[in-house]
Every structure is written in structure tokens, then in C-alpha cells.
Design a protein around this motif. Structure first.
Motif, mmCIF file in Angstrom:
data_model
loop_
_atom_site.group_PDB
_atom_site.id
_atom_site.type_symbol
_atom_site.label_atom_id
_atom_site.label_comp_id
_atom_site.label_asym_id
_atom_site.label_seq_id
_atom_site.Cartn_x
_atom_site.Cartn_y
_atom_site.Cartn_z
ATOM 1 N N PHE A 1 36.544 44.385 52.918
ATOM 2 C CA PHE A 1 36.642 45.474 51.939
ATOM 3 C C PHE A 1 36.822 46.817 52.641
ATOM 4 C CE2 PHE A 1 34.607 48.929 49.622
ATOM 5 C CZ PHE A 1 35.230 48.861 48.384
ATOM 6 N N PRO B 1 34.912 48.184 37.631
ATOM 7 C CA PRO B 1 34.123 47.209 38.406
ATOM 8 C C PRO B 1 32.844 46.774 37.707
ATOM 9 C CG PRO B 1 34.124 49.373 39.466
ATOM 10 C CD PRO B 1 35.157 49.416 38.400
ATOM 11 N N THR C 1 31.649 43.287 46.518
ATOM 12 C CA THR C 1 32.928 44.006 46.508
ATOM 13 C C THR C 1 33.018 44.935 45.309
ATOM 14 O OG1 THR C 1 34.089 42.236 47.693
ATOM 15 C CG2 THR C 1 35.435 43.723 46.362
ATOM 16 N N LEU C 2 32.634 44.448 44.139
ATOM 17 C CA LEU C 2 32.691 45.258 42.929
ATOM 18 C C LEU C 2 31.688 46.405 42.985
ATOM 19 C CD1 LEU C 2 33.083 42.371 40.323
ATOM 20 C CD2 LEU C 2 34.844 44.013 41.032
ATOM 21 N N ILE D 1 39.521 40.047 45.420
ATOM 22 C CA ILE D 1 39.206 39.656 44.041
ATOM 23 C C ILE D 1 39.951 38.396 43.619
ATOM 24 C CG2 ILE D 1 39.255 40.354 41.623
ATOM 25 C CD1 ILE D 1 37.145 41.785 43.293
ATOM 26 N N TRP E 1 33.053 48.975 45.444
ATOM 27 C CA TRP E 1 34.196 49.632 44.810
ATOM 28 C C TRP E 1 33.712 50.694 43.828
ATOM 29 C CZ3 TRP E 1 37.673 46.641 40.807
ATOM 30 C CH2 TRP E 1 38.721 47.475 40.381
ATOM 31 N N THR F 1 31.427 37.031 47.376
ATOM 32 C CA THR F 1 32.511 37.976 47.655
ATOM 33 C C THR F 1 32.638 39.023 46.557
ATOM 34 O OG1 THR F 1 33.782 36.329 48.897
ATOM 35 C CG2 THR F 1 34.996 38.217 48.028
ATOM 36 N N SER G 1 33.018 39.515 53.744
ATOM 37 C CA SER G 1 33.774 40.160 52.662
ATOM 38 C C SER G 1 33.586 41.673 52.704
ATOM 39 C CB SER G 1 33.354 39.599 51.307
ATOM 40 O OG SER G 1 31.986 39.883 51.036
ATOM 41 N N GLY H 1 31.341 48.820 52.374
ATOM 42 C CA GLY H 1 31.431 47.440 51.900
ATOM 43 C C GLY H 1 30.494 46.522 52.661
ATOM 44 N N TYR I 1 41.483 42.578 35.632
ATOM 45 C CA TYR I 1 41.751 43.186 36.942
ATOM 46 C C TYR I 1 43.254 43.320 37.169
ATOM 47 C CZ TYR I 1 41.682 43.917 41.989
ATOM 48 O OH TYR I 1 41.872 44.430 43.253
ATOM 49 N N SER J 1 40.220 47.026 51.435
ATOM 50 C CA SER J 1 39.856 47.338 50.058
ATOM 51 C C SER J 1 39.741 46.063 49.219
ATOM 52 C CB SER J 1 40.852 48.311 49.423
ATOM 53 O OG SER J 1 40.302 48.824 48.219
ATOM 54 N N HIS J 2 39.583 46.228 47.904
ATOM 55 C CA HIS J 2 39.229 45.110 47.033
ATOM 56 C C HIS J 2 40.410 44.225 46.659
ATOM 57 C CE1 HIS J 2 40.911 47.600 43.780
ATOM 58 N NE2 HIS J 2 40.219 48.595 44.313
#
Length: 397
Positions: free
Chosen positions: A266, A213, A315-316, A275, A319, A311, A262, A134, A378, A270-271
Motif C-alpha cells: 500500500f 473506504p 488497506t481500507l 483491493i 486509505w 489485506t 499488504s 499502510g 470500488y 497504493s490501494h
């Protein structure tokens, strides 16, 4: 190259980050100046816009094919050969005025952009250790954002103070620096480990584990296209004029600050913890743009939207890459980048039609709906996943 568990800032990673910044700076300088150059020649903004459309379509179409071939080719050699092609395209653009010829050049440059950005993203996510993925994606995203943000400023300054040919010379030199960096990139494992299962065309360009994602990136980038294409129009509509540039400055500062933070969150949490608050910030930023009538509201909107985009995007991407097999990292990155381009390509004209009919402030209010949809998708997917996991645990008991 063997990576230690905690090593992130290896020489290879630094080289990839530098190459990424320079490449986005180079290509987006061309993206910012080509439409202006063509518009000045033909006195038609629609014809100028064709330069960007041709570039983006070529890039989007190319990415699935390069992701399919990544496990067979040397990424370093592919970058070098593609850069040589971009050198030729830039050189052939010098003192050219033919619209069909320049459209072909833009298509070829779009193909090069699709190839190299997919490879650079795959390199970054391959080099970064798994426990700091991340954070690594955050720094990679910082390089892309910084290059993309600075490019129009530099390009338009050169275009107004010198000429389009000067921009071609500068981008040629930047591409030469990228080539030197790539030639020195000798300590990276450039071949992706092939999968044991039979690879088909569909499996090479698509992975269901990266779909969610990627879909969320699409909705995010619909709003991103609206923000960056029409913020100047909003400034004119509400009487802020040149002061609207404060939004870009604040957005860039916040985004550069938030991406590494961020990324660390992550890696540790984790996400799930990122989100929702980022989405709420995105909605707040877009709603503030829809109510803007003072500079301070615009600045707060820049802070909120900077937190959201800075962010959610890395993050996506992290992921998506973490969800797939090591041999499918190229596929995951290509899916993310393709959905990013599609979001901007679809969002800009769609939101532009709303702005043309109802005004820019109303358009930004409507654009917040895309973030709401993102959060709803999500939420539903997270609950469904929780039910599936719970059912599996019960069966195992």
C-alpha cells in the motif's frame, strides 16, 4: 514527538501496539464470556445475546462523539480516565446476577471500548510516518486481530475450568497492565492539530474523503460477522465437528502474515493493486465454505479468506486516514471502526436468518455477494475518479 521520515518502530508505536493487543484481549474476553454467563443464569440464549448487543450499540453511538472531541482533549488522559471507569465496571460485575444491572455495565463498557479503540487507532496513525502509514496500520490491525482471536479461547477455557469471576479478575489485571503502559506513554504528541476552518458537529464526525473506504469496510465486515459467528454451525452441518477450529487457526496465521506485506505494498503502490485480488480471494474463500465437505477445503477457504480480510481491512483503514487532513484522522478512524461494528452487527442476524432457513453452506454462498458488491462499488468509484482527474488535466492544459 517529532518523527523521522522512516521511523516506524519507535517506543511510542510499540507501546500503542502493546496497549491495543491487551485492550482487545481484555474487552473481547468479556464479550465472549458475558453471554455464556447470562445464558447459564437465565437459560435463554436471546437474553445472553443482549449483553453483546448493548455493548456494540453503546460503542457505535460513542465513536462519533469522541472523534469530535479528539482535537480538544488529551488522548492519554482520556484513556486513563476511561480505563478507570472500566476498572469500576469490572469490579462491580463480580458476583452480580441482576440482568438490568449487568446491562448497564455492558453499556458503560461499550462506551469505554468506543472511546479507547478510536483513540488507539488515532495514536497509531498519527505516530506512524506518512510514507509507512499502510505498514503501521497493518501492524495495528495485527494487534487488534490477535487480541480478538485469542480472547474467546482464553475466556471459554477459564469459564469452563474456573468461573466467570475468574475471568473478571484476569481482565482486571490486563486492564491494569494497559494502565501502566499508558502512564509510561510520555513521548507521544497526544493533541491533534485543530483545523483552521470552523468545526461543526457534522464536520467533526464525518469526512467525505473517508466515506468510500468506510462503506467498503461495512460490506467486508458483514461477511466477517457471518464467518466468525456461524463457522461452528457449518462444522456441525457438514460433519467436521471440532475440526472446524482449523479454519480459525489458518485464518489467524495467514492474516498475521499478510497484514505487514499488504501494508508495505500500500505504501509503495497504493490501494489499487490490493483491493481486486483481495476481493477475488474473499469470494473464493466464501464459495469454498459453501462447498465444504472435507477438511482440506475448509483449510483452503481459511487461506483465501485470511488473505482477503488481512489485506482489505488495513488497506481500507490506511486509505481512509491518508485521504483526510491530519486533524481529521480521529474522524476517519471512528468512521472505519463504526462501519466495521455496523457490518458485524447487521451481518450476523441477517446471515443467521438465511442459515436458519437454508443452511450454513447456502448462507456462505450468499454472503459472497457482499464482496461482489464491494468490488462493484470500488470499480465504479475508481472509474469516476479517473474521469474527474482526466477532466481536470484537460482543463489545466
Amino acid at each position: 514527538m517529532a518523527q523521522t521520515k522512516y521511523t516506524l518502530w519507535s517506543l511510542s508505536f510499540v507501546q500503542v501496539i502493546l496497549m491495543t493487543f491487551l485492550f482487545f484481549l481484555c474487552m473481547h474476553m468479556l464479550n465472549a464470556s458475558f453471554p455464556v454467563y447470562i445464558t447459564n443464569i437465565h437459560h435463554n440464549p436471546a437474553i445472553g445475546g443482549m449483553m453483546m448487543t448493548a455493548f456494540m450499540i453503546a460503542s457505535i453511538v460513542t465513536r462519533p462523539f469522541i472523534s469530535m472531541a479528539l482535537h480538544k482533549v488529551s488522548m492519554k488522559k482520556t484513556i486513563i480516565l476511561t480505563l478507570i471507569g472500566i476498572f469500576i465496571c469490572i469490579a462491580l460485575s463480580y458476583n452480580r446476577f441482576s440482568l438490568p444491572f449487568l446491562l448497564v455495565i455492558r453499556v458503560l463498557e461499550g462506551i469505554g471500548f468506543g472511546i479507547i479503540t478510536t483513540i488507539l487507532a488515532t495514536m497509531a496513525t498519527t505516530i506512524a510516518p506518512k510514507n509507512r502509514l499502510g505498514e503501521g496500520v497493518g501492524y495495528f490491525g495485527m494487534a487488534t486481530s490477535l487480541g480478538a482471536s485469542l480472547s474467546p479461547v482464553v475466556a471459554l477455557a477459564l469459564l469452563h475450568s474456573a468461573s466467570f469471576n475468574t475471568i473478571l479478575i484476569v481482565t482486571f489485571l490486563i486492564a491494569a497492565c494497559i494502565l501502566v503502559c499508558c502512564l509510561l506513554l510520555s513521548d507521544v504528541q497526544l493533541m491533534i492539530e485543530p483545523t483552521v476552518e470552523k468545526r461543526t458537529f457534522v464536520s467533526a464526525i464525518y469526512d467525505k474523503n473517508a466515506l468510500l473506504p468506510s462503506l467498503l469496510v461495512f460490506f467486508l465486515c458483514v461477511t466477517f460477522g457471518g464467518v466468525f459467528n456461524f463457522i461452528d454451525g457449518l462444522g456441525g452441518e457438514v460433519g467436521l465437528g471440532a475440526k472446524v477450529s482449523w479454519f480459525f487457526l489458518i485464518f489467524m496465521i495467514i492474516m498475521l502474515f499478510i497484514r505487514p506485506i499488504s501494508g508495505r505494498i500500500f505504501d509503495k503502490k497504493s490501494h489499487e493493486v490490493l483491493i481486486y485480488p483481495a476481493g477475488i480471494c474473499g469470494i473464493a474463500g466464501l464459495m469454498l465454505l459453501s462447498m465444504t465437505n472435507h477438511l482440506w477445503i475448509l483449510i483452503i477457504a481459511g487461506v483465501c479468506y485470511g488473505i482477503a480480510y488481512g489485506t482489505m481491512h488495513p488497506t481500507l483503514q490506511a486509505w481512509a486516514v491518508r485521504n483526510v487532513n491530519v486533524s481529521k484522522k480521529g474522524t476517519a478512524n471512528a468512521m472505519i471502526l463504526t462501519c466495521m461494528d455496523l457490518g458485524m452487527a447487521i451481518g450476523s442476524p441477517t446471515l443467521g436468518m438465511i442459515a436458519n432457513h437454508s443452511g450454513y453452506r447456502v448462507m456462505y454462498g450468499y454472503s459472497s455477494i457482499f464482496i461482489v458488491v464491494l468490488l462493484l462499488i470500488y470499480l465504479v468509484a475508481s472509474r469516476r475518479n479517473a474521469v474527474v482527474v482526466g477532466t481536470k488535466k484537460q482543463r489545466s492544459v
